[in-house]
Design an enzyme around this catalytic site. Structure first.
Site, PDB file in Angstrom:
ATOM      1  N   GLY A  46      10.464  30.547 -34.948  1.00 10.55           N
ATOM      2  CA  GLY A  46       9.761  30.214 -36.182  1.00 10.55           C
ATOM      3  C   GLY A  46       9.780  31.394 -37.131  1.00 10.55           C
ATOM      4  O   GLY A  46       9.870  32.550 -36.693  1.00 10.55           O
ATOM      5  N   GLN A  51       6.932  36.502 -44.062  1.00  8.97           N
ATOM      6  CA  GLN A  51       7.543  37.548 -43.239  1.00  8.97           C
ATOM      7  C   GLN A  51       8.773  38.169 -43.898  1.00  8.97           C
ATOM      8  O   GLN A  51       9.193  39.248 -43.519  1.00  8.97           O
ATOM      9  CB  GLN A  51       7.953  36.970 -41.874  1.00  8.97           C
ATOM     10  CG  GLN A  51       6.764  36.593 -41.016  1.00  8.97           C
ATOM     11  CD  GLN A  51       7.221  35.985 -39.707  1.00  8.97           C
ATOM     12  OE1 GLN A  51       7.443  34.790 -39.611  1.00  8.97           O
ATOM     13  NE2 GLN A  51       7.399  36.823 -38.689  1.00  8.97           N
ATOM     14  N   CYS A  91       6.082  37.509 -32.086  1.00  6.77           N
ATOM     15  CA  CYS A  91       6.286  37.349 -33.523  1.00  6.77           C
ATOM     16  C   CYS A  91       7.393  38.293 -33.957  1.00  6.77           C
ATOM     17  O   CYS A  91       7.433  39.438 -33.510  1.00  6.77           O
ATOM     18  CB  CYS A  91       4.982  37.688 -34.246  1.00  6.77           C
ATOM     19  SG  CYS A  91       5.102  37.567 -36.036  1.00  6.77           S
ATOM     20  N   LEU A  92       8.289  37.799 -34.799  1.00  5.62           N
ATOM     21  CA  LEU A  92       9.393  38.649 -35.269  1.00  5.62           C
ATOM     22  C   LEU A  92       8.872  39.835 -36.079  1.00  5.62           C
ATOM     23  O   LEU A  92       9.565  40.836 -36.219  1.00  5.62           O
ATOM     24  CB  LEU A  92      10.387  37.827 -36.105  1.00  5.62           C
ATOM     25  CG  LEU A  92      11.129  36.736 -35.323  1.00  5.62           C
ATOM     26  CD1 LEU A  92      12.000  35.903 -36.260  1.00  5.62           C
ATOM     27  CD2 LEU A  92      11.974  37.346 -34.202  1.00  5.62           C
ATOM     28  N   HIS A 133       0.965  29.126 -35.740  1.00  2.90           N
ATOM     29  CA  HIS A 133       1.275  30.559 -35.854  1.00  2.90           C
ATOM     30  C   HIS A 133       1.921  30.850 -37.216  1.00  2.90           C
ATOM     31  O   HIS A 133       1.529  31.791 -37.912  1.00  2.90           O
ATOM     32  CB  HIS A 133       2.202  30.949 -34.691  1.00  2.90           C
ATOM     33  CG  HIS A 133       2.751  32.341 -34.752  1.00  2.90           C
ATOM     34  ND1 HIS A 133       2.489  33.293 -33.787  1.00  2.90           N
ATOM     35  CD2 HIS A 133       3.572  32.947 -35.652  1.00  2.90           C
ATOM     36  CE1 HIS A 133       3.120  34.421 -34.110  1.00  2.90           C
ATOM     37  NE2 HIS A 133       3.789  34.232 -35.241  1.00  2.90           N
ATOM     38  N   GLU A 134       2.893  30.009 -37.591  1.00  4.83           N
ATOM     39  CA  GLU A 134       3.591  30.234 -38.874  1.00  4.83           C
ATOM     40  C   GLU A 134       2.671  29.950 -40.057  1.00  4.83           C
ATOM     41  O   GLU A 134       2.731  30.640 -41.075  1.00  4.83           O
ATOM     42  CB  GLU A 134       4.856  29.369 -38.972  1.00  4.83           C
ATOM     43  CG  GLU A 134       5.882  29.568 -37.854  1.00  4.83           C
ATOM     44  CD  GLU A 134       6.228  31.018 -37.578  1.00  4.83           C
ATOM     45  OE1 GLU A 134       6.156  31.852 -38.498  1.00  4.83           O
ATOM     46  OE2 GLU A 134       6.557  31.318 -36.412  1.00  4.83           O
ATOM     47  N   HIS A 137       0.651  32.928 -40.934  1.00  5.92           N
ATOM     48  CA  HIS A 137       1.365  33.924 -41.752  1.00  5.92           C
ATOM     49  C   HIS A 137       1.158  33.645 -43.240  1.00  5.92           C
ATOM     50  O   HIS A 137       1.034  34.573 -44.040  1.00  5.92           O
ATOM     51  CB  HIS A 137       2.870  33.869 -41.476  1.00  5.92           C
ATOM     52  CG  HIS A 137       3.298  34.634 -40.267  1.00  5.92           C
ATOM     53  ND1 HIS A 137       3.120  35.988 -40.136  1.00  5.92           N
ATOM     54  CD2 HIS A 137       3.932  34.236 -39.127  1.00  5.92           C
ATOM     55  CE1 HIS A 137       3.619  36.396 -38.972  1.00  5.92           C
ATOM     56  NE2 HIS A 137       4.113  35.345 -38.333  1.00  5.92           N
TER      57      HIS A 137
HETATM   58 NI    NI Z   1       5.060  35.369 -36.480  1.00  9.08          NI
END
Ligand code: NI
Length: 166
Positions: A46, A51, A91-92, A133-134, A137
Site C-alpha cells: 500500500g 508518503q 510502512c514504506l 493504515h493508508e 497517512h
Molecule cells: Ni504506511
C-alpha cells in the site's frame, strides 16, 4: 512512468493533512500509475499520496499474493467498520520495523476511481487493515503513533541515525 521518492519518518511532511482530489485529469492518471510503480518497486502492499509528498486524498493498495489486484481509492471514506484485527504492520515510510496494531477487521469504504466514478467496497482482514493504515497517512497519522512513546522514540532515533549516514 516514474519512481517517486518516499518520505521517511520522522519527516514532518508526513504529518500534513491531505486535501480532497477535485480534478480527475490525465495528470492524475499519470500520478496514479507512478504511485503503483513506486509501491510495486519498493516493494509494498500500500502507498498513500502523502508518503510521496503529494498531499491529496489518494491511496493505492495491492494485497494479493500475485500482485495482480491493483486498487486505487480517491477521496476514500469509511462508511462502517466492525470487528477487530490485530496484526503486525510495517510502512514504506518506516523501513525495517514491524509492530502489532489493532484496527477494525471489517470495513465498508466509499471512494472514487481515477475517472471520478464513485464506488463502494467491503474489505476484511489484511485488505481492511491496509486501507485503514493508508487512510491514516492522509490524516498525517502513522502506525508508530499507536505504539508506546518509548517504542516510537526508539524507532525515530534509529531511523534518524540511518538517514544521517546516507
Ligand atoms: Ni504506511
Amino acid at each position: 512512468m516514474a519512481l517517486l521518492n518516499i518520505l521517511q519518518f520522522p519527516d514532518p511532511k508526513l504529518r500534513t493533512v491531505a486535501k480532497l482530489v477535485t480534478l480527475f485529469d490525465d495528470e492524475l492518471k499519470q500520478f496514479v500509475n507512478d504511485m503503483f510503480e513506486t509501491m510495486y518497486e519498493a516493494p509494498g502492499i500500500g502507498l498513500a499520496a502523502s508518503q510521496v509528498d503529494r498531499h491529496v486524498r489518494l491511496l493505492v493498495i495491492d494485497v494479493s499474493d500475485k500482485k495482480d489486484a491493483p486498487r486505487c481509492f480517491i477521496n476514500p471514506e469509511i462508511l462502517k467498520s466492525t470487528d477487530e484485527d490485530r496484526m503486525d504492520e510495517g510502512c514504506l515510510s518506516v523501513p525495517g520495523y514491524y509492530e502489532p496494531v489493532t484496527r477494525a477487521g471489517h470495513v465498508w469504504v466509499r471512494a472514487q476511481d481515477v475517472k471520478g466514478e464513485v464506488f463502494e467496497i467491503e474489505a476484511e482482514g489484511l485488505e481492511a487493515v491496509c486501507i485503514q493504515h493508508e487512510m491514516d497517512h492522509l490524516l498525517g497519522r502513522l502506525f508508530v503513533d499507536y505504539l508506546s512513546p518509548l517504542k516510537r522514540n526508539r524507532i525515530r532515533s534509529k531511523l534518524l541515525k540511518q538517514q544521517k549516514q546516507l
